[in-house]
Design an enzyme around this catalytic site. Sequence first.
Site, PDB file in Angstrom:
ATOM      1  N   CYS A  78       1.307  -1.136  -0.113  1.00 34.57           N
ATOM      2  CA  CYS A  78      -0.115  -0.307   0.176  1.00 34.57           C
ATOM      3  C   CYS A  78       0.949   1.505   0.215  1.00 34.57           C
ATOM      4  O   CYS A  78       1.359   1.800   0.943  1.00 34.57           O
ATOM      5  CB  CYS A  78      -1.213   0.165   1.090  1.00 34.57           C
ATOM      6  SG  CYS A  78      -2.193   1.650   1.470  1.00 34.57           S
ATOM      7  N   CYS A 105      -0.537   3.945   1.777  1.00 35.06           N
ATOM      8  CA  CYS A 105      -0.475   4.177   3.201  1.00 35.06           C
ATOM      9  C   CYS A 105       0.944   4.204   3.825  1.00 35.06           C
ATOM     10  O   CYS A 105       1.206   4.918   4.973  1.00 35.06           O
ATOM     11  CB  CYS A 105      -1.083   2.654   3.780  1.00 35.06           C
ATOM     12  SG  CYS A 105      -1.875   1.610   2.668  1.00 35.06           S
ATOM     13  N   ASP A 106       1.775   3.987   2.643  1.00 30.89           N
ATOM     14  CA  ASP A 106       3.497   3.639   3.376  1.00 30.89           C
ATOM     15  C   ASP A 106       4.166   4.489   3.555  1.00 30.89           C
ATOM     16  O   ASP A 106       5.385   4.920   3.526  1.00 30.89           O
ATOM     17  CB  ASP A 106       3.659   2.322   3.340  1.00 30.89           C
ATOM     18  CG  ASP A 106       2.671   1.596   4.167  1.00 30.89           C
ATOM     19  OD1 ASP A 106       2.231   1.940   5.721  1.00 30.89           O
ATOM     20  OD2 ASP A 106       2.322   0.227   3.505  1.00 30.89           O
TER      21      ASP A 106
HETATM   22  P1  FAD Z   1     -10.852  -4.846   6.419  1.00 31.82           P
HETATM   23  O1  FAD Z   1      -9.418  -4.244   7.267  1.00 31.82           O
HETATM   24  O2  FAD Z   1     -10.743  -5.737   5.426  1.00 31.82           O
HETATM   25  O3  FAD Z   1     -11.494  -6.479   7.294  1.00 31.82           O
HETATM   26  C1  FAD Z   1     -12.599  -6.767   6.558  1.00 31.82           C
HETATM   27  C2  FAD Z   1     -12.135  -7.811   7.987  1.00 31.82           C
HETATM   28  O4  FAD Z   1     -13.344  -8.570   8.005  1.00 31.82           O
HETATM   29  C3  FAD Z   1     -11.344  -9.101   7.218  1.00 31.82           C
HETATM   30  O5  FAD Z   1      -9.907  -8.982   7.599  1.00 31.82           O
HETATM   31  C4  FAD Z   1     -12.017  -9.989   8.451  1.00 31.82           C
HETATM   32  O6  FAD Z   1     -11.353  -9.668   9.551  1.00 31.82           O
HETATM   33  C5  FAD Z   1     -13.745  -9.855   8.752  1.00 31.82           C
HETATM   34  N1  FAD Z   1     -14.500 -10.690   7.461  1.00 31.82           N
HETATM   35  C6  FAD Z   1     -13.860 -10.745   6.267  1.00 31.82           C
HETATM   36  N2  FAD Z   1     -14.474 -12.242   6.174  1.00 31.82           N
HETATM   37  C7  FAD Z   1     -14.736 -12.325   7.051  1.00 31.82           C
HETATM   38  C8  FAD Z   1     -16.614 -13.751   6.933  1.00 31.82           C
HETATM   39  N3  FAD Z   1     -17.286 -14.181   6.046  1.00 31.82           N
HETATM   40  N4  FAD Z   1     -16.866 -13.188   8.079  1.00 31.82           N
HETATM   41  C9  FAD Z   1     -16.540 -12.608   9.138  1.00 31.82           C
HETATM   42  N5  FAD Z   1     -15.809 -12.237   9.248  1.00 31.82           N
HETATM   43  C10 FAD Z   1     -15.272 -11.593   7.958  1.00 31.82           C
HETATM   44  N6  FAD Z   1      -5.473   2.865   5.421  1.00 31.82           N
HETATM   45  C11 FAD Z   1      -5.392   4.227   5.697  1.00 31.82           C
HETATM   46  O7  FAD Z   1      -6.385   4.699   5.729  1.00 31.82           O
HETATM   47  N7  FAD Z   1      -4.155   4.364   6.915  1.00 31.82           N
HETATM   48  C12 FAD Z   1      -3.659   3.332   6.353  1.00 31.82           C
HETATM   49  O8  FAD Z   1      -2.110   3.982   7.349  1.00 31.82           O
HETATM   50  C13 FAD Z   1      -3.157   1.581   6.147  1.00 31.82           C
HETATM   51  N8  FAD Z   1      -2.230   1.454   6.268  1.00 31.82           N
HETATM   52  C14 FAD Z   1      -1.959   0.288   5.080  1.00 31.82           C
HETATM   53  C15 FAD Z   1      -1.372  -1.088   5.626  1.00 31.82           C
HETATM   54  C16 FAD Z   1      -1.640  -2.136   4.773  1.00 31.82           C
HETATM   55  C17 FAD Z   1      -0.799  -2.941   5.339  1.00 31.82           C
HETATM   56  C18 FAD Z   1      -2.678  -2.830   4.413  1.00 31.82           C
HETATM   57  C19 FAD Z   1      -2.852  -3.687   3.775  1.00 31.82           C
HETATM   58  C20 FAD Z   1      -4.411  -2.085   3.982  1.00 31.82           C
HETATM   59  C21 FAD Z   1      -3.662  -0.661   5.138  1.00 31.82           C
HETATM   60  N9  FAD Z   1      -4.749   0.314   4.713  1.00 31.82           N
HETATM   61  C22 FAD Z   1      -4.246   1.671   5.163  1.00 31.82           C
HETATM   62  C23 FAD Z   1      -5.899  -0.050   3.795  1.00 31.82           C
HETATM   63  C24 FAD Z   1      -6.921  -0.213   5.504  1.00 31.82           C
HETATM   64  O9  FAD Z   1      -6.595  -1.218   6.051  1.00 31.82           O
HETATM   65  C25 FAD Z   1      -7.977  -0.977   4.542  1.00 31.82           C
HETATM   66  O10 FAD Z   1      -8.556   0.273   3.439  1.00 31.82           O
HETATM   67  C26 FAD Z   1      -9.786  -0.836   4.996  1.00 31.82           C
HETATM   68  O11 FAD Z   1      -8.936  -1.339   6.681  1.00 31.82           O
HETATM   69  C27 FAD Z   1     -10.438  -1.378   4.555  1.00 31.82           C
HETATM   70  O12 FAD Z   1     -11.825  -1.787   5.624  1.00 31.82           O
HETATM   71  P2  FAD Z   1     -12.456  -2.330   5.601  1.00 31.82           P
HETATM   72  O13 FAD Z   1     -13.572  -2.404   6.449  1.00 31.82           O
HETATM   73  O14 FAD Z   1     -13.587  -2.585   4.240  1.00 31.82           O
HETATM   74  O15 FAD Z   1     -12.181  -4.256   6.007  1.00 31.82           O
END
Ligand code: FAD
Length: 390
Positions: free
Chosen positions: A197, A200-201
């Site tokens: 990302c 992000c980084d």
């Molecule tokens: P996610 O964070 O993807 O979480 C969804 C979670 O739901 C899954 O991980 C799992 O735990 C759960 N899940 C999945 N399927 C199921 C199921 N069937 N049943 C029950 N639970 C389930 N964004 C920023 O704004 N700033 C940053 O500094 C940043 N740094 C990042 C660094 C890294 C290494 C990564 C990979 C991403 C980073 N991001 C950052 C991006 C950010 O993390 C994502 O955009 C954000 O977390 C997305 O949120 P979300 O709620 O859509 O789901």
Amino acid sequence: MYSCMNRSRFLKSLISKARSFARPGGLGSTLSQPQPQPSSLTSAFSSSAAMNGLETHNTRLCIVGSGPAAHTAAIYAARAELKPLLFEGWMANDIAPGGQLTTTTDVENFPGFPEGILGAELTDKFRKQSERFGTKIFTETVTKVDFTSKPLKLFTDTRTVLADAVILATGAVAKRLNFVGSGEGSGGFWNRGISACAVCDGAAPIFRNKPLAVIGGGDSAMEEANFLTKYGSKVFIIHRRDAFRASKIMQQRALSNPKIDVIWNSTVVEAYGDGERGVLGGLKVKNVVTGDVSDLKVSGLFFAIGHEPATKFLDGGVELDSDGYVVTKPGTTETSVAGVFAAGDVQDKKYRQAITAAGTGCMAALDAEHYLQEIGSQQVGNENGYCSKL
Ligand code: FAD
Ligand code: NDP
């Protein structure tokens, strides 16, 4: 990011999640197959009644996911007294409850934390805030859904949920490559120069005025390479073919940027350290046409080879696009199924940030609340309140 605390904090977070997993009411030991359930909530039966070995819950709103989208939805829905049930997953897609942010260290672009905050700490705060307003959280993964009739049905290994509305917030996983030095821990440079990302980084001090590389040939690779030119002295795009698949305009922007060079027909076969600080020092890059392996000194490597949205468990239950993302009606979080809403990265292949996920989580809760009002869904009292009646 890039503190050596990353792994231990991540493990600490896993252990704390594992403890909650072992709590009574966490994932139990019986793993029975889900059974067909009644199609209407009007025959309201009390929540948590055991049916066919599975605990059955009636709820007005069920939220699936555990990142910023799911918890923002939960906070809004709980404050609207919808008494949501939330399934946070258990290592769903190999990610701890809390989502993608649990895999990083410092998050510096989420408003409210001027000094930055560790990703795992931020997700713990989301979770506490959801619980504070009455969200009931299960550390279980939803393995199957049936949205063909109302009430909507969701299944885990131990529970069946009958819901009037559902918010899907299961996120996505950035794809990573596996070569010598690409992993975590000893001998690997993941989170110590290798990331998935750039937005992000990319601003981290170890990348400032240093040569950097991006792998990929799609829009993400073009966008990330352009973005990284703000920080790096030079950015190399390493692509496995001799043509990009990115849109023409995005390609043009990258190709006309004097700080970007493209290394065509090439793959990375090894990452090695800088010999001093234990961070990335360079790459061995193989030309797939000639077979020659050359040395590329870079301090940062960013994978931009696509994401995998967590939608397999939906098994056609809602409309997905050709990349597997949930399709939402523009400007809303409505999916192809009435009463099913989607928020966060599971429906967003463009922005993919914690704050945009949180924003759409808020929208999903408001959309769900409006929908529940429209269909006349009401809560009926029972011993713990997690019950609804249409
Ligand atoms: P996610 O964070 O993807 O979480 C969804 C979670 O739901 C899954 O991980 C799992 O735990 C759960 N899940 C999945 N399927 C199921 C199921 N069937 N049943 C029950 N639970 C389930 N964004 C920023 O704004 N700033 C940053 O500094 C940043 N740094 C990042 C660094 C890294 C290494 C990564 C990979 C991403 C980073 N991001 C950052 C991006 C950010 O993390 C994502 O955009 C954000 O977390 C997305 O949120 P979300 O709620 O859509 O789901
Ligand atoms: P894509 O799937 O479009 O591109 C992935 C790239 O990674 C491809 O060039 C692919 O190579 C390469 N790749 C995949 N696997 C490997 C591998 N194992 N080794 C080396 N290279 C690999 O993903 P994107 O994230 O770029 O885009 C996803 C979607 O999001 C697209 O629809 C895109 O248009 C959209 N998007 C739009 C943006 C915008 O409009 N600003 C920004 C970002 C994304 P190959 O080409 O050889 O298959």
